[in-house]
Design a protein around this motif. Structure first.
Motif, PDB file in Angstrom:
ATOM      1  N   LEU A   1       0.812  -1.222   0.000  1.00 31.36           N
ATOM      2  CA  LEU A   1       0.000   0.000   0.000  1.00 31.36           C
ATOM      3  C   LEU A   1       0.842   1.269   0.000  1.00 31.36           C
ATOM      4  O   LEU A   1       0.536   2.219  -0.690  1.00 31.36           O
ATOM      5  CB  LEU A   1      -0.958   0.011   1.196  1.00 31.36           C
ATOM      6  CG  LEU A   1      -2.011  -1.091   1.216  1.00 31.36           C
ATOM      7  CD1 LEU A   1      -2.924  -0.920   2.415  1.00 31.36           C
ATOM      8  CD2 LEU A   1      -2.793  -1.152  -0.073  1.00 31.36           C
TER       9      LEU A   1
ATOM     10  N   LEU B   1      -3.516   1.716  -3.045  1.00 34.10           N
ATOM     11  CA  LEU B   1      -4.958   1.979  -3.127  1.00 34.10           C
ATOM     12  C   LEU B   1      -5.339   2.559  -4.481  1.00 34.10           C
ATOM     13  O   LEU B   1      -6.281   2.104  -5.128  1.00 34.10           O
ATOM     14  CB  LEU B   1      -5.395   2.922  -2.001  1.00 34.10           C
ATOM     15  CG  LEU B   1      -5.208   2.384  -0.580  1.00 34.10           C
ATOM     16  CD1 LEU B   1      -5.376   3.502   0.440  1.00 34.10           C
ATOM     17  CD2 LEU B   1      -6.174   1.246  -0.306  1.00 34.10           C
TER      18      LEU B   1
ATOM     19  N   ALA C   1      -4.928  -0.111  -7.156  1.00 33.46           N
ATOM     20  CA  ALA C   1      -6.038  -1.076  -7.163  1.00 33.46           C
ATOM     21  C   ALA C   1      -7.233  -0.519  -7.926  1.00 33.46           C
ATOM     22  O   ALA C   1      -7.843  -1.223  -8.743  1.00 33.46           O
ATOM     23  CB  ALA C   1      -6.442  -1.424  -5.735  1.00 33.46           C
TER      24      ALA C   1
ATOM     25  N   ALA D   1      -3.910  -6.964  -0.933  1.00 32.64           N
ATOM     26  CA  ALA D   1      -3.103  -5.947  -0.253  1.00 32.64           C
ATOM     27  C   ALA D   1      -2.169  -6.690   0.694  1.00 32.64           C
ATOM     28  O   ALA D   1      -2.617  -7.488   1.518  1.00 32.64           O
ATOM     29  CB  ALA D   1      -3.988  -4.996   0.527  1.00 32.64           C
TER      30      ALA D   1
ATOM     31  N   THR E   1       0.612  -5.563   3.309  1.00 38.04           N
ATOM     32  CA  THR E   1       1.059  -4.303   3.889  1.00 38.04           C
ATOM     33  C   THR E   1       1.390  -4.431   5.366  1.00 38.04           C
ATOM     34  O   THR E   1       1.008  -5.414   6.004  1.00 38.04           O
ATOM     35  CB  THR E   1      -0.055  -3.243   3.678  1.00 38.04           C
ATOM     36  OG1 THR E   1       0.363  -2.001   4.229  1.00 38.04           O
ATOM     37  CG2 THR E   1      -1.369  -3.675   4.316  1.00 38.04           C
TER      38      THR E   1
ATOM     39  N   HIS F   1      -7.603   0.605   7.901  1.00 42.24           N
ATOM     40  CA  HIS F   1      -6.819   0.235   6.716  1.00 42.24           C
ATOM     41  C   HIS F   1      -7.546  -0.855   5.926  1.00 42.24           C
ATOM     42  O   HIS F   1      -7.573  -0.835   4.688  1.00 42.24           O
ATOM     43  CB  HIS F   1      -5.417  -0.237   7.115  1.00 42.24           C
ATOM     44  CG  HIS F   1      -4.636   0.813   7.822  1.00 42.24           C
ATOM     45  ND1 HIS F   1      -3.946   0.562   8.976  1.00 42.24           N
ATOM     46  CD2 HIS F   1      -4.458   2.126   7.545  1.00 42.24           C
ATOM     47  CE1 HIS F   1      -3.366   1.685   9.386  1.00 42.24           C
ATOM     48  NE2 HIS F   1      -3.665   2.646   8.531  1.00 42.24           N
ATOM     49  N   ARG F   2      -8.126  -1.805   6.628  1.00 42.93           N
ATOM     50  CA  ARG F   2      -8.884  -2.868   5.959  1.00 42.93           C
ATOM     51  C   ARG F   2     -10.099  -2.282   5.231  1.00 42.93           C
ATOM     52  O   ARG F   2     -10.441  -2.704   4.131  1.00 42.93           O
ATOM     53  CB  ARG F   2      -9.324  -3.936   6.971  1.00 42.93           C
ATOM     54  CG  ARG F   2      -8.143  -4.706   7.525  1.00 42.93           C
ATOM     55  CD  ARG F   2      -8.561  -5.735   8.572  1.00 42.93           C
ATOM     56  NE  ARG F   2      -7.415  -6.349   9.189  1.00 42.93           N
ATOM     57  CZ  ARG F   2      -6.695  -7.331   8.676  1.00 42.93           C
ATOM     58  NH1 ARG F   2      -7.009  -7.821   7.501  1.00 42.93           N
ATOM     59  NH2 ARG F   2      -5.667  -7.829   9.310  1.00 42.93           N
TER      60      ARG F   2
ATOM     61  N   THR G   1      -8.850  -0.632   2.013  1.00 48.02           N
ATOM     62  CA  THR G   1      -8.526  -1.570   0.935  1.00 48.02           C
ATOM     63  C   THR G   1      -9.798  -2.155   0.329  1.00 48.02           C
ATOM     64  O   THR G   1      -9.889  -2.327  -0.884  1.00 48.02           O
ATOM     65  CB  THR G   1      -7.570  -2.693   1.403  1.00 48.02           C
ATOM     66  OG1 THR G   1      -8.131  -3.389   2.511  1.00 48.02           O
ATOM     67  CG2 THR G   1      -6.203  -2.145   1.758  1.00 48.02           C
ATOM     68  N   GLN G   2     -10.785  -2.412   1.160  1.00 46.59           N
ATOM     69  CA  GLN G   2     -12.056  -2.945   0.649  1.00 46.59           C
ATOM     70  C   GLN G   2     -12.704  -1.936  -0.298  1.00 46.59           C
ATOM     71  O   GLN G   2     -13.161  -2.293  -1.381  1.00 46.59           O
ATOM     72  CB  GLN G   2     -12.983  -3.277   1.817  1.00 46.59           C
ATOM     73  CG  GLN G   2     -14.251  -3.974   1.377  1.00 46.59           C
ATOM     74  CD  GLN G   2     -15.127  -4.357   2.568  1.00 46.59           C
ATOM     75  OE1 GLN G   2     -14.971  -3.853   3.669  1.00 46.59           O
ATOM     76  NE2 GLN G   2     -16.056  -5.252   2.332  1.00 46.59           N
TER      77      GLN G   2
ATOM     78  N   ALA H   1     -11.227   0.312  -2.027  1.00 44.74           N
ATOM     79  CA  ALA H   1     -10.396   0.484  -3.226  1.00 44.74           C
ATOM     80  C   ALA H   1     -10.532  -0.691  -4.197  1.00 44.74           C
ATOM     81  O   ALA H   1     -10.039  -0.620  -5.309  1.00 44.74           O
ATOM     82  CB  ALA H   1      -8.935   0.669  -2.828  1.00 44.74           C
TER      83      ALA H   1
ATOM     84  N   PHE I   1      -9.883  -4.154  -3.269  1.00 47.78           N
ATOM     85  CA  PHE I   1      -9.104  -5.345  -2.934  1.00 47.78           C
ATOM     86  C   PHE I   1     -10.018  -6.494  -2.515  1.00 47.78           C
ATOM     87  O   PHE I   1     -11.054  -6.270  -1.904  1.00 47.78           O
ATOM     88  CB  PHE I   1      -8.127  -5.056  -1.784  1.00 47.78           C
ATOM     89  CG  PHE I   1      -6.896  -4.299  -2.198  1.00 47.78           C
ATOM     90  CD1 PHE I   1      -5.784  -4.971  -2.668  1.00 47.78           C
ATOM     91  CD2 PHE I   1      -6.856  -2.917  -2.112  1.00 47.78           C
ATOM     92  CE1 PHE I   1      -4.645  -4.277  -3.036  1.00 47.78           C
ATOM     93  CE2 PHE I   1      -5.732  -2.209  -2.480  1.00 47.78           C
ATOM     94  CZ  PHE I   1      -4.616  -2.887  -2.950  1.00 47.78           C
TER      95      PHE I   1
ATOM     96  N   HIS J   1      -6.910  -8.594   2.363  1.00 47.94           N
ATOM     97  CA  HIS J   1      -5.989  -7.692   3.063  1.00 47.94           C
ATOM     98  C   HIS J   1      -5.107  -8.545   3.975  1.00 47.94           C
ATOM     99  O   HIS J   1      -5.607  -9.153   4.919  1.00 47.94           O
ATOM    100  CB  HIS J   1      -6.775  -6.667   3.888  1.00 47.94           C
ATOM    101  CG  HIS J   1      -5.920  -5.657   4.576  1.00 47.94           C
ATOM    102  ND1 HIS J   1      -5.977  -4.308   4.260  1.00 47.94           N
ATOM    103  CD2 HIS J   1      -4.990  -5.773   5.550  1.00 47.94           C
ATOM    104  CE1 HIS J   1      -5.114  -3.656   5.034  1.00 47.94           C
ATOM    105  NE2 HIS J   1      -4.511  -4.528   5.831  1.00 47.94           N
TER     106      HIS J   1
END
Length: 121
Positions: free
Chosen positions: A54, A62, A65, A81, A83, A90-91, A94-95, A97, A99, A102
């Motif tokens: 990330l 991000l 992705a 991800a 990272t 952060h999770r 990523t969701q 974005a 992903f 994670h």
């Protein structure tokens, strides 16, 4: 079953270590040093799986992705991800974005094998 896997990380040692691990599992591996390069490589390599750090310079994981998901085959890719960022926010980032998974560094070979085995052939 062998997969085409793109790894993007600005840490050369992490990149090499993960590439060696995946190559040892008989996967075809392509590498990128940042998010912008990952999108360029993915457009040519057409990976099944993209593993993104990330916190990369230029284009972070991000943004990469989101760009990968816009490629013609972007929704067929599994985006992972990988990272050091492991907090709940952060999770969530990523969701949002795009992903699929994670993972927090460091990752074991067993964890990686399990994640890759979840993907449909």
């Amino acid at each position: 079953m062998s997969k085409r896997i793109l790894i993007a990380d600005d840490d050369d040692d992490a990149l090499a270590g993960l590439a060696n691990l995946l190559t040892g599992m008989d996967h075809e591996v392509a590498l990128a040093a940042n998010g912008a390069q990952a999108v360029e490589v993915a457009a040519q390599f057409e990976p099944d799986v993209v593993i993104l750090d990330l916190g990369m310079p230029l284009v972070d994981g991000l943004a990469a992705a989101r760009a990968l998901r816009r490629l013609p085959n972007g929704h067929a890719m599994m985006l992972v991800a990988l990272t050091g960022w492991g907090q709940p926010q952060h999770r969530e980032m990523t969701q949002k974005a795009g992903f699929d998974v994670h993972l927090v560094k460091p990752i074991s070979a067993d964890q990686l094998y399990f994640i890759l085995s979840m993907m449909q052939p």
